[in-house]
Motif scaffolding. Structure first.
Motif, short mmCIF file in Angstrom:
data_model
loop_
_atom_site.label_atom_id
_atom_site.label_comp_id
_atom_site.label_asym_id
_atom_site.label_seq_id
_atom_site.Cartn_x
_atom_site.Cartn_y
_atom_site.Cartn_z
N SER A 178 3.59 49.09 -29.55
CA SER A 178 3.57 47.80 -30.25
C SER A 178 4.71 47.69 -31.25
O SER A 178 5.30 46.62 -31.41
N MET A 179 5.07 48.80 -31.90
CA MET A 179 6.20 48.77 -32.82
C MET A 179 7.51 48.59 -32.05
O MET A 179 8.40 47.87 -32.50
N TRP A 180 7.63 49.21 -30.87
CA TRP A 180 8.83 49.03 -30.06
C TRP A 180 8.96 47.57 -29.63
O TRP A 180 10.05 47.00 -29.67
N ARG A 219 7.72 44.99 -31.19
CA ARG A 219 8.05 44.21 -32.39
C ARG A 219 9.54 44.31 -32.70
O ARG A 219 10.19 43.31 -33.01
N HIS A 220 10.10 45.51 -32.64
CA HIS A 220 11.53 45.68 -32.89
C HIS A 220 12.36 44.99 -31.82
O HIS A 220 13.39 44.38 -32.12
N HIS A 241 11.48 42.34 -30.09
CA HIS A 241 11.38 40.90 -30.36
C HIS A 241 12.33 40.50 -31.49
O HIS A 241 13.05 39.50 -31.39
N GLY A 242 12.35 41.32 -32.54
CA GLY A 242 13.26 41.04 -33.66
C GLY A 242 14.72 41.09 -33.23
O GLY A 242 15.52 40.25 -33.64
N SER A 281 12.03 34.94 -26.20
CA SER A 281 11.64 36.34 -26.34
C SER A 281 10.27 36.56 -25.69
O SER A 281 10.05 37.56 -25.00
N TYR A 282 9.35 35.64 -25.93
CA TYR A 282 8.03 35.73 -25.30
C TYR A 282 8.15 35.70 -23.78
O TYR A 282 7.45 36.42 -23.07
#
Length: 89
Positions: A40-42, A44-45, A47-48, A61-62
């Motif tokens: 999930s952190m990967w 999130r990064h 997506h950023g 991105s989605y």
């Protein structure tokens, strides 16, 4: 702080049952949960990076992550089916 110190000094910790091996830090369940949090952190990064560095809109991105999910599902399904056919032979 005082409640924690009393918990230790009054030895109240002795009345608590130990954690089941299913929920221990080194269990398969907790290792899997850790891997999901890392994923999930990967995401999130990623997506950023897509939205902030490359300037892709949020919906884009989605769409990228949605298509990647569909593609990965197809690949895993095909591999699973191929393994099933090989085992049946």
């Amino acid at each position: 702080k005082a409640a924690f110190i009393n918990f230790i000094s009054d030895e109240e910790w002795k009345s608590i049952e130990p954690v089941s091996s299913w929920f221990g830090p080194s269990s398969f369940l907790m290792s899997s949960m850790s891997a999901l949090f890392k994923l999930s952190m990967w995401i999130r990064h990623g997506h950023g990076y897509l939205t902030e560095n490359l300037g892709i809109p949020v919906w884009g991105s989605y769409a990228v992550f949605g298509l990647a999910t569909l593609f990965l599902g197809m690949v895993l399904g095909l591999v699973s089916e191929a393994l099933g056919v090989m085992v049946a032979l």
